[in-house]
Write an enzyme that holds these catalytic residues in place. Structure first.
Site, PDB file in Angstrom:
ATOM      1  N   GLY A  18      33.666  30.233  79.822  1.00 40.86           N
ATOM      2  CA  GLY A  18      34.588  29.172  80.236  1.00 40.86           C
ATOM      3  C   GLY A  18      35.225  28.577  78.993  1.00 40.86           C
ATOM      4  O   GLY A  18      35.060  29.080  77.877  1.00 40.86           O
ATOM      5  N   ARG A  19      35.921  27.497  79.172  1.00 47.63           N
ATOM      6  CA  ARG A  19      36.628  26.901  78.047  1.00 47.63           C
ATOM      7  C   ARG A  19      35.717  26.612  76.867  1.00 47.63           C
ATOM      8  O   ARG A  19      36.011  26.961  75.729  1.00 47.63           O
ATOM      9  CB  ARG A  19      37.286  25.603  78.513  1.00 47.63           C
ATOM     10  CG  ARG A  19      38.232  24.993  77.521  1.00 47.63           C
ATOM     11  CD  ARG A  19      38.938  23.832  78.199  1.00 47.63           C
ATOM     12  NE  ARG A  19      37.963  23.190  79.090  1.00 47.63           N
ATOM     13  CZ  ARG A  19      38.280  22.605  80.246  1.00 47.63           C
ATOM     14  NH1 ARG A  19      39.528  22.583  80.645  1.00 47.63           N
ATOM     15  NH2 ARG A  19      37.345  22.031  80.982  1.00 47.63           N
ATOM     16  N   MET A  20      34.582  26.020  77.169  1.00 45.52           N
ATOM     17  CA  MET A  20      33.668  25.661  76.073  1.00 45.52           C
ATOM     18  C   MET A  20      33.114  26.910  75.399  1.00 45.52           C
ATOM     19  O   MET A  20      33.133  27.026  74.170  1.00 45.52           O
ATOM     20  CB  MET A  20      32.500  24.814  76.609  1.00 45.52           C
ATOM     21  CG  MET A  20      32.861  23.422  77.025  1.00 45.52           C
ATOM     22  SD  MET A  20      32.944  22.234  75.633  1.00 45.52           S
ATOM     23  CE  MET A  20      31.181  21.959  75.308  1.00 45.52           C
ATOM     24  N   GLY A  59      34.215  18.509  74.020  1.00 45.12           N
ATOM     25  CA  GLY A  59      35.208  18.763  75.059  1.00 45.12           C
ATOM     26  C   GLY A  59      36.238  19.781  74.629  1.00 45.12           C
ATOM     27  O   GLY A  59      35.965  20.703  73.845  1.00 45.12           O
ATOM     28  N   LYS A  85      21.654  14.121  74.028  1.00 47.95           N
ATOM     29  CA  LYS A  85      22.986  14.360  74.602  1.00 47.95           C
ATOM     30  C   LYS A  85      23.158  13.620  75.931  1.00 47.95           C
ATOM     31  O   LYS A  85      24.224  13.079  76.227  1.00 47.95           O
ATOM     32  CB  LYS A  85      23.201  15.862  74.825  1.00 47.95           C
ATOM     33  CG  LYS A  85      24.502  16.229  75.552  1.00 47.95           C
ATOM     34  CD  LYS A  85      25.737  15.703  74.847  1.00 47.95           C
ATOM     35  CE  LYS A  85      27.005  16.399  75.291  1.00 47.95           C
ATOM     36  NZ  LYS A  85      27.254  16.401  76.720  1.00 47.95           N
ATOM     37  N   GLU A 125      28.729   7.053  76.568  1.00 42.84           N
ATOM     38  CA  GLU A 125      30.136   7.392  76.845  1.00 42.84           C
ATOM     39  C   GLU A 125      30.625   6.700  78.126  1.00 42.84           C
ATOM     40  O   GLU A 125      31.711   6.120  78.148  1.00 42.84           O
ATOM     41  CB  GLU A 125      30.205   8.917  76.982  1.00 42.84           C
ATOM     42  CG  GLU A 125      31.505   9.518  77.420  1.00 42.84           C
ATOM     43  CD  GLU A 125      31.285  11.025  77.738  1.00 42.84           C
ATOM     44  OE1 GLU A 125      30.753  11.751  76.864  1.00 42.84           O
ATOM     45  OE2 GLU A 125      31.619  11.459  78.858  1.00 42.84           O
TER      46      GLU A 125
END
Lengths: 343, 343, 343, 343
Positions: D15-17, D128, D194, D201
């Site tokens: 995926g993107r990550m 991200g 995390k 966050e």
């Protein structure tokens, strides 16, 4: 006004709650067999008419089958007691956990006991030190037939219909909720509802306490506050010139007001005894249900900010936020050179 | 059981609250002169024994001096009504504001009226639509002598001692709090206490509602949740398999439980009528006192996170946090490429 | 890199912030006339190139018309200083309040000064002890022409465009926000935005501090908790066996993480200096803006539970919830006979 | 600036990550073997220099022993993938879970894999969609020797020391936190840190969003509010007459202010693109870590009201409080006859 259906119940754990349950049951015509590690507690109740026992096996032998055994123990010792007890019980017997067990433990225990055909009923019990006279609100989980069999016990322990006005819109005439006890669902459901009950209790208590504290400090404008870069002066001291008797406020709220409640009754009583509450330091305990309620809200995805905030207020009252607060002061010192004030 | 000390009272504002106050007063032997912009409301009460009037001056003329005038009006029109009224009144007369005025306005008004030797009394009135039968809880501010003079009025309106058990530790026998009304202090003190009362009410309501909602969603494990990077699966679905009747839970909490309260009574009633509350959309109004309570807490420096959170819950229920939420989604999109989910 | 448009500015108030503003302005080529009650502070800056003065009238005389006077004073003394100052100023002069005034006072003052044709500019100034090097973020309110006239001053004080990467989607090339200063609107708008800035700061600080505290206590399972009816045991002690260095955590969050921020930078610095923060007791001050932000949220009807909760955490850190907590303990004692625990 | 210590890494999940991690590693001289259920994703990266594979066994065979396998998968599919993978791996191999697993699962998995002498490393990865350029903040848990062996991989992925100013008070020169990655402790410690990072966050995001929303609504005094018994009028409309550009506010806060942060940077970017955020409806997801952070706080007994409130704000944004709100409206209707308002 003795019960129509006298039963025999065995009670393990004769602390304040357990002992008073036994008394309330005997008053209503039930027979009780009692056991506690503390022999004095047993003697005391034997003197009041209960059948005393001096060991778990003695206790079990004195109960008729199918047995009904009520545990009124700290949550932390329920499992070890159950372990010993189960070896002595027989198929068909029923164990009621009337303490403050976590409902997940109920599910596990019920499943485990059922392998031996022993039935497990969880029963959240609210009423505190007043239950002997007022009756106890009961929230029950377990198999339907077993709960039904035990109905005369629950009926006696519960406060009964007469202690509150009927709910005007209530039309159903079956059920037992109007008598102050309720079979909420399968194993764990009773303690689940009791757990949330205590969460609600935390929130209501906090609302009352915060409000009375705001009233107590309605004299804030009379006090000189230091004026410096660290402290903002009160802009409208004229608006905070009241010295209000918070005990009298609690008393007046007891009648006809929207916040009328047993908690306000108790608050009025505490303030009548000690207007400044000097006997207390303000370290407020929490005993598990509030925490579990928050976990359930988070799991379910239901926002519960008021109940959760009331839990965290208790944590803070016991200085559990100390490192957090130190970090805040440290940051203020870093960016603004702000020193902590001593008062 | 008529009052020993019948008085005459003028009532301006014959909405539900005002009309019922007049009825409760007349039942107890007091005489009432009534006025409202709405002539029908006047006729209705005249038919029940009150003296109707068709203008403020007519109203004032029919009252004996020193007059006692009760205003039961929306907070927003009190000042304009007072302005007209004051020109018609005489030194020694008393005006009682029984509505939901901000206590700071009371201070201003009392000071202003006193220049004409007219007395102003603020009276927070709790009891809602049930007050006619139950009586109203009264929180009163103003000059001591004036409040004393009006005592028979307050005594009749209040619920009276019999409606609750005595507070066990209460030893003082003077005072009126046990009758359900209280002179809290000088001008504004009554509405100050009533304001905080409503703040407490917000917090208690939220605690009850959150709790019942957690119980309602105890079936969360039965529902399949979509599993994707945006949604965390429920780890223990087995622990959320209950379908619990929240109406029955509210009913059982009414008797003997620690959360027993009028608000739980009312909740049980609402759920008995409509178990899913389909008549409501969940847009919860707030009418001022909750906001003012928060402002007072902040001014005084008293932490009130529970009451405040309950106020903000109401704001959120009316979508007033929409831009906040859009910002949160926008940030998530920025750093994580997260798209909003539709459900 | 001196300014293209050198100006003269008068500074009243030579505390850390005021003195550093003067230094930053002089470095960039502006001329400064300075005044403070404390003659030493004046001498110090005179030694660094400023024009010292020994009275307000001396100060005013040494400024060219139209004058630009910056006040850097505690909020509580701004009004008294302004009162003296205004009599000395002339039509066309401008006063900038760079401190932490409540924005409502700005509106009142601007209106009052304008009757003498003196202009009032409110300027929220963020940057703390680091601003001399980093520059100060400026949030400005007042008349457009006056703010424009003072632009070279603001430009010098602000951090400048280079101190952060450009915002990728930003297309507008007019405006000054990218230089670190912004004319937010008419009188009060600057301090309004600065006020909310501080509210945001409270919330961010609390989030960071709470999180690091949770990490600090990840060793909770190593500690034996007393098991009694008042304390719920930790169910999964195996899951809380970590001893994590929170200072290193803050350091790692400084780079590439979503929470990267100046506040995390400062936290890492504080923890590098003192891992246990022994210099702090955890009494966290609040200096007004956080309170005012909450008042604004309530007035506007905007839910702000996070910012508000962070304010109340500070109140609690200073034991301002003590009576609330005593009430909670008193209620627990009443209904459950629970005694307070000592630890 | 290629790495001194090139390694080979296998990546499962593109995926993107995952894809960007591979790109960042290859840029720095590491060799990557890649696998994904989606063959296109594999081809894409093969085209960029990675070694593509078409099955898990193909993937495992192409890795040199001791293998280093990085999983970048949704938390919900990690266990099923691990199950297949483990059968293919050999003693001495290491698996890194770089996704958002619950830290308790890490503890279980590590223990299970260790029985086969396979090492499990949990690695919380923040950064991200921007991580390819900025680098990713890494929070790592597992055995010390294994984490050390993988150091060149972590060093490349992390942002590196240069991306932020040094922490002034930091004296230690060992360690890696200043490079943007940290070995936090044994198994689970990485995802624990995390998890809390994401909780922080949530809280920071909420603080920023609430603040900007308060600024957005600084025009509240311009709007006419209906005046009725259900709505309190704004007392000081003159104080809420500002129309402030919140995008410009976010931009100005980016430089020199105390709230300067990557989240403010991103907010400024989102508002620059769409000042009203019309692309968003305000349904804010939460993806697990926030919930787990709250559970940890409750277990540890650490007050975390700000983080928790920010979680509940997200729940509310998705209407998960609907039944709660209906209950509140129902109670108001019961005691006060209050009808819900439509807007």
């Amino acid at each position: 006004m003795a019960t129509d259906s006298p039963m025999q119940l065995g009670m393990i754990g004769l602390g304040r709650m357990g002992a008073n349950l036994v008394r309330r049951l005997m008053r209503d015509g039930h027979r009780c067999v009692v056991y506690d590690m503390n022999a004095d507690a047993v003697s005391q109740l034997a003197g009041e008419g209960a059948t005393g026992t001096d060991s778990l096996s003695d206790f079990v032998q004195k109960l008729q089958t199918p047995r009904a055994v009520w545990l009124m123990l700290p949550a932390a010792v329920v499992d070890s007691t159950l372990e010993q007890l189960v070896d002595l019980l027989e198929a068909g017997d029923a164990v009621i956990d009337g303490g403050n067990s976590y409902y997940r433990d109920d599910i596990t225990r019920a499943k485990s006991l059922l392998t031996k055909n022993i039935h497990y009923v969880d029963c959240g019990t609210s009423g505190g030190v007043w239950g002997l006279e007022r009756g106890y609100s009961l929230m029950i989980g377990g198999e339907k037939e077993v709960v039904s069999r035990l109905d005369p016990i629950f009926k006696t322990i519960a406060p009964g219909e007469g202690c509150a006005e009927p709910t005007p819109s209530r039309t159903r005439t079956d059920g037992t909720a109007q008598d102050g006890y309720l079979h909420c669902g399968p194993s764990g459901a009773g303690h689940f509802v009791k757990m949330v009950h205590n969460g609600v209790e935390y929130g209501m208590m906090a609302a009352i306490a915060e409000g009375l504290s705001i009233i107590k400090h309605a004299d804030a404008g009379k006090v000189d506050r230091t004026v410096d870069a660290e402290t903002t002066p009160l802009r409208d001291p004229w608006a905070y010139q009241y010295s209000i008797d918070v005990g009298e406020v609690a008393e007046v709220w007891r009648r006809g007001s929207v916040v009328g409640s047993w908690l306000v009754d108790l608050t009025a009583d505490a303030l009548a005894r000690s207007p400044e509450l000097d006997d207390f330091t303000g370290r407020v305990s929490d005993s598990g249900e509030g925490r579990w309620t928050v976990l359930a809200a988070v799991d379910e995805g239901v926002p519960a900010p008021v109940i959760t905030t009331s839990l965290f207020e208790r944590f803070s009252s016991r200085d559990l936020g100390e490192f957090t607060d130190k970090l805040l002061s440290a940051m203020r010192s870093e960016f603004g050179g702000h020193a902590e004030k001593k008062n």
